[in-house]
Design an enzyme around this catalytic site. Structure first.
Site, PDB file in Angstrom:
ATOM      1  N   CYS A   4     -28.884 -38.233  44.839  1.00  0.00           N
ATOM      2  CA  CYS A   4     -29.490 -39.418  45.455  1.00  0.00           C
ATOM      3  C   CYS A   4     -30.692 -39.111  46.335  1.00  0.00           C
ATOM      4  CB  CYS A   4     -28.445 -40.191  46.252  1.00  0.00           C
ATOM      5  SG  CYS A   4     -27.785 -39.314  47.695  1.00  0.00           S
ATOM      6  N   HIS A  48     -25.289 -40.727  51.343  1.00  0.00           N
ATOM      7  CA  HIS A  48     -26.046 -41.409  50.296  1.00  0.00           C
ATOM      8  C   HIS A  48     -27.263 -42.074  50.930  1.00  0.00           C
ATOM      9  CE1 HIS A  48     -26.909 -43.251  46.486  1.00  0.00           C
ATOM     10  NE2 HIS A  48     -26.862 -44.463  46.998  1.00  0.00           N
ATOM     11  N   ASP A  91     -31.985 -48.406  44.204  1.00  0.00           N
ATOM     12  CA  ASP A  91     -31.140 -47.216  44.234  1.00  0.00           C
ATOM     13  C   ASP A  91     -31.083 -46.627  42.835  1.00  0.00           C
ATOM     14  OD1 ASP A  91     -29.299 -45.232  44.535  1.00  0.00           O
ATOM     15  OD2 ASP A  91     -27.722 -46.489  45.406  1.00  0.00           O
TER      16      ASP A  91
END
Length: 283
Positions: free
Chosen positions: A70, A110, A127
C-alpha cells in the site's frame, strides 16, 4: 526531480487524457490496478520498504517493473495525481478485515488518498494498494451510500472518530479498515511502512501475498494457494512447490522476479514458508 509521467503512463499502458477530472481519475485507478501488481517480496526477503520518495517508488514499480504494497502503490499514485493537478492528501488506516471482534487493536499500517479537483464537489478516496480487495474505482467520501465500482460495491460508514470502509463480499458487508481524514506527513507513513516491512510479526514479513485485478476477476496468491474470484464464484488452486509459486508470480502476476536477485534464494525463502503453511504435505 519531477516524476517521469511518460514512463508511468507507458508502464500502465495509458494513452488517455491527463486533465484533473473524475473521468481521468477513474481511468488511472482502473489501469493502475490492472497493471501493477500488489506484492510483498521485499519484506519477505528482509528488504525494508523505507524509501517512499517519488524517485524510489518510480524506480521499483515503473522502471524495474515490480509491484509493491500500500505505501508504494498509493505513494506513487499520490505523486502522479499531484503532478496532474489534483489536490492530494494522505490518510492512515487501521486494517480490521478478517480480525476477530476481540482481537487486539492493530496498528495503522495502511495508507490511502483523499483527492479533490476543480468541480469535484467534495473529496474522493483513492486506494490502489489494498491487495486482494483493492477498490477499483474512486469512492466519494460520503457515508451511507452504496457505491458501485468496476467490481463489487463499497460503502463508507461513520464511526465516532472517523470512518470505516466496507465491501460487499459473498453477499455480506465486510469491514476492511478504519481511518480518519487527518492528513499524514510523509515521515508518519515512512515509519509505518518501516514497521510493516520489518517487524517480525508483520504479515508482510512472515507470509507471501500477491494480487492483481483483471476486467472480470481478482487473482490472489497467499503462500502456495492461488484464488481466482469472479462474480460467479471462486476457483482455488494449490501450487505444487516453490518453483511453481515463482513461475506464477512472474507469468500470472507480471512481477519481474529477475529484479529480486538469485531465483534460488527466492525459492528457498518460499520453501520455508510453504513448510509452515497448513496442509503443507498436500500437493
Amino acid at each position: 526531480m519531477a516524476l517521469d509521467l511518460t514512463a508511468y503512463f507507458d508502464r500502465i499502458n495509458y494513452r488517455g487524457a491527463t486533465d484533473p477530472t473524475l473521468d481521468v481519475l477513474q481511468d488511472l485507478v482502473t489501469v493502475h490496478s490492472r497493471t501493477i501488481p500488489f506484492e510483498n517480496l521485499d519484506p519477505l526477503l528482509g528488504v525494508p520498504v523505507d524509501d517512499l520518495s517519488p524517485q524510489a517508488l518510480a524506480d521499483k514499480l515503473v522502471l524495474r517493473r515490480r509491484g509493491g504494497y500500500c505505501f508504494e502503490h498509493n505513494g506513487l499514485m499520490g505523486y502522479v495525481l499531484a503532478e496532474l493537478g489534483y489536490r492530494v492528501r494522505r490518510f492512515a488506516a487501521r486494517v480490521v478485515w478478517k480480525l476477530a471482534p476481540d482481537a487486539p487493536l492493530p496498528p495503522q499500517t495502511h495508507t490511502l488518498l483523499g483527492v479533490t479537483f476543480p468541480g469535484s464537489g467534495g473529496c474522493y478516496l483513492v486506494d490502489v494498494g489494498f491487495g486482494g480487495q483493492t477498490p477499483t474505482s474512486p469512492l466519494r467520501l460520503e457515508t451511507g451510500a452504496v457505491q458501485p465500482t468496476t467490481h463489487e460495491p463499497y460503502r463508507l460508514e461513520d464511526r465516532v472518530d472517523g470512518f470505516v470502509l466496507q465491501a460487499m463480499v459473498r453477499d455480506t458487508w465486510q469491514t476492511l479498515y478504519e481511518f480518519t481524514t487527518q492528513t499524514r506527513p510523509q515521515i508518519d507513513l515512512k515509519v509505518a511502512s518501516w514497521y510493516a516491512s520489518t517487524h517480525p510479526a508483520s504479515k508482510f514479513v512472515t507470509g507471501l501475498t500477491a494480487a492483481v485485478i483483471t476486467d472480470d476477476a481478482r487473482w490472489n496468491l497467499s503462500g502456495r494457494d492461488l484464488a481466482v474470484h469472479r462474480a460467479g464464484g471462486t476457483e482455488k488452486i494449490r501450487l505444487a512447490d516453490a518453483a511453481a509459486v515463482v513461475d506464477t508470480l512472474s507469468e500470472r502476476f507480471g512481477i519481474n522476479v529477475a529484479d529480486i536477485g538469485e531465483r534460488g534464494a527466492l525459492e528457498t525463502r518460499i520453501d520455508e514458508l510453504l513448510a509452515r503453511q497448513p496442509g503443507a504435505d498436500a500437493p
